[in-house]
Write an enzyme that holds these catalytic residues in place. Structure first.
Site, PDB file in Angstrom:
ATOM      1  N   HIS A 186       0.863  -1.189   0.000  1.00 55.28           N
ATOM      2  CA  HIS A 186       0.000   0.000   0.000  1.00 55.28           C
ATOM      3  C   HIS A 186       0.899   1.239   0.000  1.00 55.28           C
ATOM      4  O   HIS A 186       2.130   1.116   0.023  1.00 55.28           O
ATOM      5  CB  HIS A 186      -0.970  -0.021   1.184  1.00 55.28           C
ATOM      6  N   HIS A 191       3.833   1.532   2.522  1.00 55.36           N
ATOM      7  CA  HIS A 191       5.066   0.825   2.125  1.00 55.36           C
ATOM      8  C   HIS A 191       5.781   1.619   1.032  1.00 55.36           C
ATOM      9  O   HIS A 191       7.000   1.739   1.020  1.00 55.36           O
ATOM     10  CB  HIS A 191       4.740  -0.564   1.541  1.00 55.36           C
ATOM     11  N   CYS A 242       1.599 -10.598  20.310  1.00 55.30           N
ATOM     12  CA  CYS A 242       0.738  -9.970  19.299  1.00 55.30           C
ATOM     13  C   CYS A 242       1.262 -10.387  17.933  1.00 55.30           C
ATOM     14  O   CYS A 242       2.406 -10.068  17.582  1.00 55.30           O
ATOM     15  CB  CYS A 242       0.749  -8.449  19.417  1.00 55.30           C
ATOM     16  N   CYS A 288       2.239  -7.401  15.567  1.00 50.87           N
ATOM     17  CA  CYS A 288       3.585  -6.823  15.792  1.00 50.87           C
ATOM     18  C   CYS A 288       4.663  -7.886  15.634  1.00 50.87           C
ATOM     19  O   CYS A 288       5.839  -7.553  15.552  1.00 50.87           O
ATOM     20  CB  CYS A 288       3.738  -6.268  17.194  1.00 50.87           C
ATOM     21  N   CYS A 343      -3.548  -4.770  22.079  1.00 50.66           N
ATOM     22  CA  CYS A 343      -2.323  -4.186  21.512  1.00 50.66           C
ATOM     23  C   CYS A 343      -2.708  -2.809  20.980  1.00 50.66           C
ATOM     24  O   CYS A 343      -3.661  -2.687  20.211  1.00 50.66           O
ATOM     25  CB  CYS A 343      -1.802  -5.062  20.368  1.00 50.66           C
ATOM     26  N   HIS A 403      -2.603  -2.702  16.981  1.00 46.88           N
ATOM     27  CA  HIS A 403      -3.479  -3.567  16.170  1.00 46.88           C
ATOM     28  C   HIS A 403      -4.872  -3.749  16.763  1.00 46.88           C
ATOM     29  O   HIS A 403      -5.721  -4.383  16.156  1.00 46.88           O
ATOM     30  CB  HIS A 403      -2.795  -4.921  15.935  1.00 46.88           C
ATOM     31  N   LYS A 426      -6.205   6.896   9.475  1.00 48.35           N
ATOM     32  CA  LYS A 426      -5.262   5.791   9.447  1.00 48.35           C
ATOM     33  C   LYS A 426      -5.742   4.767   8.406  1.00 48.35           C
ATOM     34  O   LYS A 426      -6.941   4.498   8.317  1.00 48.35           O
ATOM     35  CB  LYS A 426      -5.204   5.155  10.845  1.00 48.35           C
ATOM     36  N   LYS A 453      -7.666  -2.088   6.690  1.00 51.60           N
ATOM     37  CA  LYS A 453      -8.537  -2.917   5.856  1.00 51.60           C
ATOM     38  C   LYS A 453      -9.990  -2.727   6.277  1.00 51.60           C
ATOM     39  O   LYS A 453     -10.879  -2.645   5.455  1.00 51.60           O
ATOM     40  CB  LYS A 453      -8.149  -4.390   6.005  1.00 51.60           C
TER      41      LYS A 453
HETATM   42  N1  MSP Z   1       8.613  -6.801   8.389  1.00 55.15           N
HETATM   43  C1  MSP Z   1       8.710  -5.723   9.298  1.00 55.15           C
HETATM   44  C2  MSP Z   1       9.984  -4.941   9.094  1.00 55.15           C
HETATM   45  C3  MSP Z   1      11.239  -5.751   9.204  1.00 55.15           C
HETATM   46  S1  MSP Z   1      12.658  -4.754   8.885  1.00 55.15           S
HETATM   47  C4  MSP Z   1      13.943  -5.751   9.260  1.00 55.15           C
HETATM   48  C5  MSP Z   1       7.523  -4.776   9.091  1.00 55.15           C
HETATM   49  N2  MSP Z   1       6.838  -4.932   7.944  1.00 55.15           N
HETATM   50  S2  MSP Z   1       5.556  -4.038   7.509  1.00 55.15           S
HETATM   51  O1  MSP Z   1       5.158  -4.547   6.225  1.00 55.15           O
HETATM   52  O2  MSP Z   1       4.590  -4.042   8.545  1.00 55.15           O
HETATM   53  O3  MSP Z   1       6.073  -2.572   7.373  1.00 55.15           O
HETATM   54  C6  MSP Z   1       7.125  -2.277   6.491  1.00 55.15           C
HETATM   55  C7  MSP Z   1       7.494  -0.806   6.575  1.00 55.15           C
HETATM   56  O4  MSP Z   1       6.386  -0.031   6.097  1.00 55.15           O
HETATM   57  C8  MSP Z   1       7.775  -0.353   8.008  1.00 55.15           C
HETATM   58  O5  MSP Z   1       8.898   0.501   8.056  1.00 55.15           O
HETATM   59  C9  MSP Z   1       6.510   0.410   8.374  1.00 55.15           C
HETATM   60  O6  MSP Z   1       6.748   1.444   9.292  1.00 55.15           O
HETATM   61  C10 MSP Z   1       6.128   0.986   7.022  1.00 55.15           C
HETATM   62  N3  MSP Z   1       4.717   1.340   6.978  1.00 55.15           N
HETATM   63  C11 MSP Z   1       3.636   0.512   7.058  1.00 55.15           C
HETATM   64  N4  MSP Z   1       2.509   1.280   7.028  1.00 55.15           N
HETATM   65  C12 MSP Z   1       2.845   2.592   6.932  1.00 55.15           C
HETATM   66  C13 MSP Z   1       2.134   3.784   6.741  1.00 55.15           C
HETATM   67  N5  MSP Z   1       0.821   3.851   6.752  1.00 55.15           N
HETATM   68  N6  MSP Z   1       2.864   4.911   6.534  1.00 55.15           N
HETATM   69  C14 MSP Z   1       4.234   4.889   6.416  1.00 55.15           C
HETATM   70  N7  MSP Z   1       4.909   3.787   6.590  1.00 55.15           N
HETATM   71  C15 MSP Z   1       4.271   2.663   7.074  1.00 55.15           C
HETATM   72  O7  MSP Z   1       7.288  -3.934   9.933  1.00 55.15           O
END
Ligand code: MSP
Length: 518
Positions: free
Chosen positions: A18, A21, A126, A129, A144, A147, A298, A301
């Site tokens: 999304h 990411h 959790c 997390c 949590c 979440h 925020k 889903k």
């Molecule tokens: N797999 C772990 C990270 C392991 S790093 C060794 C993880 N994955 S995640 O898919 O949940 O998130 C990946 C990255 O995307 C994280 O840095 C997270 O902060 C970022 N984001 C996820 N949702 C986000 C937003 N809505 N806004 C900005 N970044 C966010 O955590």
């Protein structure tokens, strides 16, 4: 600068990418591209985090094996990054054979060193997390906070890592290196978390989690997903416990780990302790960016407001991702939260990229063709105070990047665009031409074109396709290193023919965009 090594967090593959990411990957790509203009070697690592209970549960719910789910979704991440022109150097998947093998060896080394020990434990886990939470982390309702789900009570015999052994050294490192955690206001949060840090569980019993890397010599346990995931930063570039590749020796320590603020604890505490235990040098910076909301809400889903990055490109019928990239990384100041909205997107990219920057080049080139048949004469090449401003902007932008102020750097570039637009208005080359002051008119146009070369270099990390289109029309080498940029790029002679002048960015929802949409 010899090398610059930057990494992103690796994304969980229990769903599709999304724009949260995407925000991080674009930020890192912009950083990497900027340093490719300063360093001999710029290396960007990204990838996917594929083990753990979350993936195990999602795949089961979808009637797939975990590996099938990982393969399907890892491809979606790769496709999205391609569409956004994320020019990463390497993509690691934690299911890669080499990664799994080295993680097992890292675990074994820490066990042999006495930093990992076995211990019976009851805790609250959790799966969102992928970590144990303490009672005081939970909301009043026992959920949590991230979440909003009740953590599971887990009773297991696990391996534990002696985090407490490294507590003082980590505190000292954070306090003596004020630019280690960026932005610096987050360092206090980490120091508070360190106050009551405990040893952490670094394995899960196979009876509860099967989808993970086996602990060597203990088939009943899998390695905790965060130990597995964090190690990607070194396994991907050739770290092995008893030997290290030339690439690793060149690249490590990493210059910056770019991550979201939600996973700062894992990077600035757990990962640092592991590196200390492995006797490896520490990262130079950990840059924790803020979160992206959608229309100030925020993304989730359940709210049904999750936006995919490629859908934005499709909605606005964008041939290149430049406008989206520009918008995303300028959505928030360093480390703060930002917001995405369709209307704001349209308004901002039209104002900055089409009206201010694109038009400036377009009308200057058009006047050069109209008044001089596209030719730059020797007598047009004069020094200008604007050149000092342009060269000072390069330095200011470099300074911003060194502090991960990516939005702020873009503001400096747009200021240079504005000053140049004002220079055109103040000097009115069309009036000079009417009054037949042709040399003065030629000087004004050539001065602007010189500045446009600098602007194309500076905007390149954000908008690589627009920058290349600008440079092409200016016959300027977009690969010029920032240190070598002068304001003497425009060659004397024919610069451009009328038919080769093209708008570098069409207004979003403009007549042209609508036409191609149909
Ligand atoms: N797999 C772990 C990270 C392991 S790093 C060794 C993880 N994955 S995640 O898919 O949940 O998130 C990946 C990255 O995307 C994280 O840095 C997270 O902060 C970022 N984001 C996820 N949702 C986000 C937003 N809505 N806004 C900005 N970044 C966010 O955590």
């Amino acid at each position: 600068m010899e090398k610059y090594y930057c990494t992103t967090a690796i994304d969980y593959v229990n769903g599709a990418p999304h724009i949260g990411h995407a925000y991080e990957k674009i930020l890192t790509d912009v950083i990497n591209r900027h340093y490719s203009q300063r360093a001999d070697l710029a290396f960007m690592l990204t990838g996917t985090d594929e083990h753990g209970i979350k993936i195990q549960k999602t795949s089961a719910a979808n009637g797939m094996t975990p590996k099938e789910l990982c393969d399907m979704n890892a491809q979606k991440f790769k496709d999205a990054w391609k569409a956004l022109d994320i020019d990463y150097t390497r993509f690691i998947r934690t299911t890669d054979e080499n990664h799994e093998k080295v993680v097992q060896k890292i675990f074994k080394k820490l066990l042999e060193k006495g930093d990992i020990y076995k211990h019976s434990y009851t805790g609250l886990y959790c799966s969102g997390c992928e970590c144990f939470l303490s009672e005081k982390d939970l909301t009043e309702d026992g959920l949590c906070p991230d979440h909003l789900k009740k953590p599971e009570v887990v009773e297991e015999e696990n391996y534990f890592f002696k985090l407490t052994k490294y507590k003082d050294a980590i505190i000292k490192h954070i306090k003596t290196n004020p630019d280690f955690i960026v932005p610096s206001f987050r360092a206090n949060e980490v120091l508070n978390q360190l106050e009551d840090i405990q040893d952490i569980s670094v394995s899960r019993a196979k009876s509860n989690v099967t989808w993970g890397i086996d602990v060597l010599d203990d088939p009943e346990q899998v390695i905790y997903v965060w130990i597995d995931a964090l190690s990607n930063y070194i396994t991907a570039i050739g770290y092995d416990v008893d030997s290290q590749s030339e690439e690793f020796k060149k690249l490590w320590p990493v210059d910056v780990h770019v991550i979201g603020k939600d996973i700062l604890k894992f990077h600035s505490i757990y990962w640092i302790a592991i590196l200390m235990a492995l006797d490896l040098p520490l990262p130079k910076h950990i840059f924790a960016h803020g979160w992206i909301t959608i229309d100030e809400a925020k993304m989730s889903k359940s709210l049904g407001n999750v936006v995919s990055p490629t859908s934005v490109l499709e909605t606005f019928n964008l041939e290149y991702p430049d406008a989206f990239r520009y918008y995303m990384v300028t959505a928030a100041p360093c480390g703060k939260d930002g917001n995405y909205s369709d209307d704001d997107f349209k308004e901002k990219v039209n104002a900055h990229l089409a009206n201010s920057m694109g038009n400036l080049l377009n009308r200057t080139l058009s006047m050069l063709v109209k008044y001089f048949d596209g030719e730059v004469k020797q007598e047009f090449k004069q020094n200008s105070p604007l050149f000092d401003k342009a060269l000072a902007t390069i330095k200011a932008v470099e300074h911003n990047f060194d502090y991960f102020e990516i939005q702020e750097a873009a503001q400096k570039i747009m200021e240079l665009v504005d000053v140049t637009n004002k220079y055109v208005t103040d000097n009115a080359p069309w009036t000079l031409a009417k009054e037949e002051k042709m040399q003065e008119c030629g000087i004004v146009l050539t001065t602007v074109l010189e500045i446009m070369c600098v602007i194309s270099s500076l905007i390149y990390p954000y908008c690589p396709n627009i920058a290349k289109a600008m440079a092409e029309q200016l016959s300027y080498d977009i690969n010029t290193k920032l240190d070598n940029i002068t304001c003497n790029n425009i060659k004397v002679g024919k610069l451009i023919e009328k038919e080769n002048i093209k708008p570098v960015f069409l207004r979003v929802d403009s007549e042209f965009a609508d036409k191609s949409k149909k």
